[in-house]
Design an enzyme around this catalytic site. Structure first.
Site, PDB file in Angstrom:
ATOM      1  N   HIS B 122       0.877  -1.170   0.000  1.00  0.00           N
ATOM      2  CA  HIS B 122       0.000   0.000   0.000  1.00  0.00           C
ATOM      3  C   HIS B 122       0.924   1.233   0.000  1.00  0.00           C
ATOM      4  O   HIS B 122       2.025   1.180   0.549  1.00  0.00           O
ATOM      5  CB  HIS B 122      -0.842  -0.032   1.275  1.00  0.00           C
ATOM      6  CG  HIS B 122      -1.883   1.035   1.372  1.00  0.00           C
ATOM      7  ND1 HIS B 122      -1.601   2.324   1.753  1.00  0.00           N
ATOM      8  CD2 HIS B 122      -3.221   0.993   1.147  1.00  0.00           C
ATOM      9  CE1 HIS B 122      -2.727   3.037   1.762  1.00  0.00           C
ATOM     10  NE2 HIS B 122      -3.716   2.256   1.397  1.00  0.00           N
ATOM     11  N   ASP B 199       3.311  -4.472   7.841  1.00  0.00           N
ATOM     12  CA  ASP B 199       2.087  -3.670   7.759  1.00  0.00           C
ATOM     13  C   ASP B 199       0.915  -4.640   7.884  1.00  0.00           C
ATOM     14  O   ASP B 199       0.593  -5.362   6.947  1.00  0.00           O
ATOM     15  CB  ASP B 199       2.072  -2.940   6.409  1.00  0.00           C
ATOM     16  CG  ASP B 199       0.738  -2.256   6.125  1.00  0.00           C
ATOM     17  OD1 ASP B 199      -0.142  -2.268   7.011  1.00  0.00           O
ATOM     18  OD2 ASP B 199       0.594  -1.712   5.013  1.00  0.00           O
ATOM     19  N   GLN B 202      -4.380  -4.862   7.024  1.00  0.00           N
ATOM     20  CA  GLN B 202      -5.425  -5.786   6.569  1.00  0.00           C
ATOM     21  C   GLN B 202      -5.410  -7.073   7.384  1.00  0.00           C
ATOM     22  O   GLN B 202      -6.457  -7.561   7.813  1.00  0.00           O
ATOM     23  CB  GLN B 202      -5.229  -6.130   5.078  1.00  0.00           C
ATOM     24  CG  GLN B 202      -5.423  -4.964   4.125  1.00  0.00           C
ATOM     25  CD  GLN B 202      -6.839  -4.416   4.141  1.00  0.00           C
ATOM     26  OE1 GLN B 202      -7.799  -5.086   4.503  1.00  0.00           O
ATOM     27  NE2 GLN B 202      -6.975  -3.158   3.761  1.00  0.00           N
ATOM     28  N   LYS B 225     -10.280  -0.274  10.185  1.00  0.00           N
ATOM     29  CA  LYS B 225     -10.464  -1.447   9.321  1.00  0.00           C
ATOM     30  C   LYS B 225     -10.835  -2.677  10.144  1.00  0.00           C
ATOM     31  O   LYS B 225     -11.133  -3.731   9.589  1.00  0.00           O
ATOM     32  CB  LYS B 225      -9.178  -1.740   8.546  1.00  0.00           C
ATOM     33  CG  LYS B 225      -8.820  -0.665   7.528  1.00  0.00           C
ATOM     34  CD  LYS B 225      -7.592  -1.057   6.753  1.00  0.00           C
ATOM     35  CE  LYS B 225      -6.938   0.118   6.069  1.00  0.00           C
ATOM     36  NZ  LYS B 225      -7.645   0.534   4.847  1.00  0.00           N
ATOM     37  N   CYS B 365      -4.696   2.442  -3.814  1.00  0.00           N
ATOM     38  CA  CYS B 365      -3.490   2.988  -3.186  1.00  0.00           C
ATOM     39  C   CYS B 365      -2.330   1.999  -3.252  1.00  0.00           C
ATOM     40  O   CYS B 365      -1.536   1.904  -2.310  1.00  0.00           O
ATOM     41  CB  CYS B 365      -3.734   3.396  -1.733  1.00  0.00           C
ATOM     42  SG  CYS B 365      -4.953   4.673  -1.580  1.00  0.00           S
TER      43      CYS B 365
HETATM   44  C1  LIG Z   1      -2.314  -2.796   3.623  1.00  0.00           C
HETATM   45  C2  LIG Z   1      -2.628  -1.396   4.056  1.00  0.00           C
HETATM   46  N1  LIG Z   1      -1.679  -0.662   4.658  1.00  0.00           N
HETATM   47  C3  LIG Z   1      -1.898   0.586   5.088  1.00  0.00           C
HETATM   48  C4  LIG Z   1      -3.114   1.184   4.913  1.00  0.00           C
HETATM   49  C5  LIG Z   1      -3.297   2.596   5.381  1.00  0.00           C
HETATM   50  O1  LIG Z   1      -4.218   2.680   6.409  1.00  0.00           O
HETATM   51  P1  LIG Z   1      -4.706   4.092   6.950  1.00  0.00           P
HETATM   52  O2  LIG Z   1      -5.172   4.860   5.769  1.00  0.00           O
HETATM   53  O3  LIG Z   1      -5.806   3.745   7.891  1.00  0.00           O
HETATM   54  O4  LIG Z   1      -3.555   4.723   7.648  1.00  0.00           O
HETATM   55  C6  LIG Z   1      -4.133   0.477   4.293  1.00  0.00           C
HETATM   56  C7  LIG Z   1      -5.444   1.109   4.069  1.00  0.00           C
HETATM   57  O5  LIG Z   1      -6.047   1.016   3.011  1.00  0.00           O
HETATM   58  C8  LIG Z   1      -3.884  -0.842   3.853  1.00  0.00           C
HETATM   59  O6  LIG Z   1      -4.829  -1.563   3.240  1.00  0.00           O
END
Ligand SMILES: Cc1ncc(COP(=O)(O)O)c(C=O)c1O
Lengths: 155, 409
Positions: B122, B199, B202, B225, B365
């Site tokens: 992401h 990260d 998800q 999430k 993203c």
């Molecule tokens: C795998 C992953 N990492 C990071 C993020 C970023 O999360 P946030 O926008 O809540 O900081 C997301 C959100 O779509 C994600 O799916």
């Protein structure tokens, strides 16, 4: 509101068989546009003869609304003078303005297509506000190309 | 099949009608809906004991502080942290990743060093590292994806040289649903001496998480999430990392003493929580963790697998559908990206919306990944505890409608 109001046959046809595709060698005006939200991309080349647009070439990818709008735009501006094109742009913008009524945009409700031709099919997009950006992409790109080409036109 | 039918009742928004149809919410990977149990806890906090934390010498502040710190304890237990002080509350995964990239990277990276990411990240786990790379002169290296939409870990021994100082990768792709073998990658990276981050934005809501078993140095996640509110998330860090990392922000709450010429920091984790934190959001996240634990993360995982298997099966009924993701249900979670013939994902999403079905269309993203898939965008559906087979059936019917409008065979 039905989905067919958005996806009129004309739109689907232009999406499937986009007109004036390609690029021009040494175009007199050029611009690129993109819509980062959904990834629509457009590249526009124009050939000018005096103040008349004689050739239009478009490349790009994206949703049916952005691509059909570009295709219909290319037809609507080809062969027209810059002044005529400014008028088409203004009418199109007014048509896509959610606040304005179609008649205020100068369209004739009794004679669909009389003013903007195929492009009037894009009116349905007004009911899907998130998609208006898609329909407008070709037009903002056109404005950009005209700005970039202005110097050439006058010389 | 696990009985999850009662779960739906807990999510008030699912009773909504969209364009005259019952809502079918299939975009939880972007942000999940919230159960009454979370909403009530947050409401009660504001109505009965709200005050600022760590400040007042009065009862309300004490109660707020206790609830806030209890929430930290719940999150710590949920991910099996060694202690609650290893959990830093942040605005979300993005902030957590930026905290490490800047707080650690600016002091530990220099020209010649390398940062390893993967093709599946992401943007939240790409852009902060790019910013730090630009400032420090470090280079970026990306672990590629194989034909099966898995990280190509066979390439790791090659790519992992002594110049790699940090490896940060996703625990579950928000595009393909791929769940890489986290512990294995972490071990190889650590053996090479790299700092290792995962990260789990998800993963944390799709499978049980055990940071001790991961053997990583940090993990990042977002509350919204995982059935919690927006504005709150967390960074788990190995105690030695949190000790040496510089605070990302300065302000109130995070100091031990402030002199005119400099300050000393509050102990971990508070040195990373400058300013008034999102107090009620943290308490809400604690309630979300309670909710997920009551269902049980093993059941959540099973439910996700069953639903994903069912959806992949039903999608295969439509010859025009092309799924971008692993077929192996043990190596993936409940996020499915696909294309429907040549119909642009944006058009698919608009037509599905008219049927009451919320899906995501775009690059999610994760532009390097969608580019690697060879498409400008995909349609993405994602599952949460409240989704059912009926939702999948509605999706398939909706996709048939798309085919009708666009005359796809
Ligand atoms: C795998 C992953 N990492 C990071 C993020 C970023 O999360 P946030 O926008 O809540 O900081 C997301 C959100 O779509 C994600 O799916």
């Amino acid at each position: 509101m039905s989905i067919e109001e958005l996806y009129r046959d004309v739109i689907l046809d232009h999406n499937r068989n986009p007109r004036n595709r390609g690029t021009l060698d040494h175009p007199d005006a050029h611009a690129e546009g993109n819509n980062p939200l959904c990834g629509d991309e457009l590249s526009l080349d124009l050939r000018l003869d005096g103040d008349r647009v004689t050739e239009v070439a478009i490349q790009g990818q994206g949703c049916s609304i952005s691509q059909s709008s570009a295709s219909m735009m290319s037809q609507a501006i080809k062969g027209k003078t810059l002044e005529e094109i400014e008028a088409v742009i203004a009418t199109f913008k007014a048509m896509m303005d959610i606040q304005a009524s179609p008649s205020r945009a100068g369209l004739d409700p009794d004679r669909p297509g009389a003013v903007l031709g195929d492009l009037e099919a894009l009116q349905g997009v007004r009911k899907f506000p998130v998609r208006i950006k898609c329909a407008n992409l070709a037009w903002t790109t056109l404005e950009e190309a005209l700005r970039s080409g202005k110097g050439k036109v006058e010389s | 099949m696990t009985d999850f039918s009662h779960v739906r009742q807990d999510f008030p928004v699912l009773k909504r009608q969209i364009h005259g149809r019952p809502l079918v919410f299939l975009d939880s990977a972007a942000s999940s809906q919230k159960p009454t149990q979370v909403l009530d806890v947050m409401d009660a906090a504001y109505r009965t004991y709200y005050a600022n934390v760590h400040r007042g010498a009065y009862l309300l502040s004490e109660e707020s502080t206790t609830a806030y710190e209890d929430a930290r304890g719940k999150v710590a237990r949920f991910i099996n942290a060694g202690s609650r002080s290893e959990v830093v509350f942040t605005r979300g995964a993005t902030t957590a990743l930026n905290m490490v990239a800047f707080g650690w990277g600016m002091d530990h990276l220099s020209a010649g060093d390398k940062i390893m990411l993967t093709m599946m990240e992401h943007h939240a786990n790409v852009v902060p590292w790019q910013l730090v790379a630009r400032r420090t002169g470090a280079e970026l290296v990306y672990l590629p994806m194989d034909a099966d939409y898995q990280l190509d870990i066979n390439r790791l021994p090659d790519l992992l040289d002594e110049r790699i100082k940090v490896v940060s990768f996703t625990g579950m792709s928000n595009v393909t649903g791929t769940m890489p073998p986290v512990a294995e990658i972490a071990r190889m990276a650590r053996d090479q001496g790299a700092l290792v981050g995962v990260d789990v934005a998800q993963l944390i809501t799709h499978a049980p998480i055990d940071v001790q078993q991961f053997q990583a140095d940090f993990v990042a996640f977002s509350g919204h999430k995982m059935l919690g509110p927006t504005g709150i998330g967390g960074l788990w860090g190995r105690p030695s990392l949190l000790e040496e990392m510089e605070p990302f922000e300065g302000g109130g709450e995070m100091i031990s003493d402030v002199q005119l010429e400099g300050s000393t920091w509050a102990p971990v984790p508070h040195k990373f929580e400058a300013g008034t934190p999102p107090i009620v959001e943290a308490i809400g996240l604690g309630a979300a963790v309670d909710y997920l634990e009551k269902i049980g993360m093993d059941s959540v995982r099973r439910h996700g697998q069953e639903l994903t298997g069912y959806a992949l099966n039903r999608l295969s009924e439509l010859p025009a559908v092309r799924v971008f993701g692993p077929a192996d249900l043990t190596a993936r979670g409940g996020v499915i990206s696909f294309a429907l013939g040549n119909v642009h994902p944006h058009d698919v999403a608009t037509i599905l919306d008219q049927e009451g079905i919320a899906v995501r269309a775009g690059h999610h993203c994760a532009k390097p990944l969608t580019r690697a898939l060879g498409v400008p965008a995909t349609v993405r559906v994602s599952f949460q505890v409240y989704n059912t087979r009926d939702d999948v059936d509605a999706l398939i019917a909706g996709l048939r409608r798309v085919q009708e409008v666009f005359r796809v065979d």
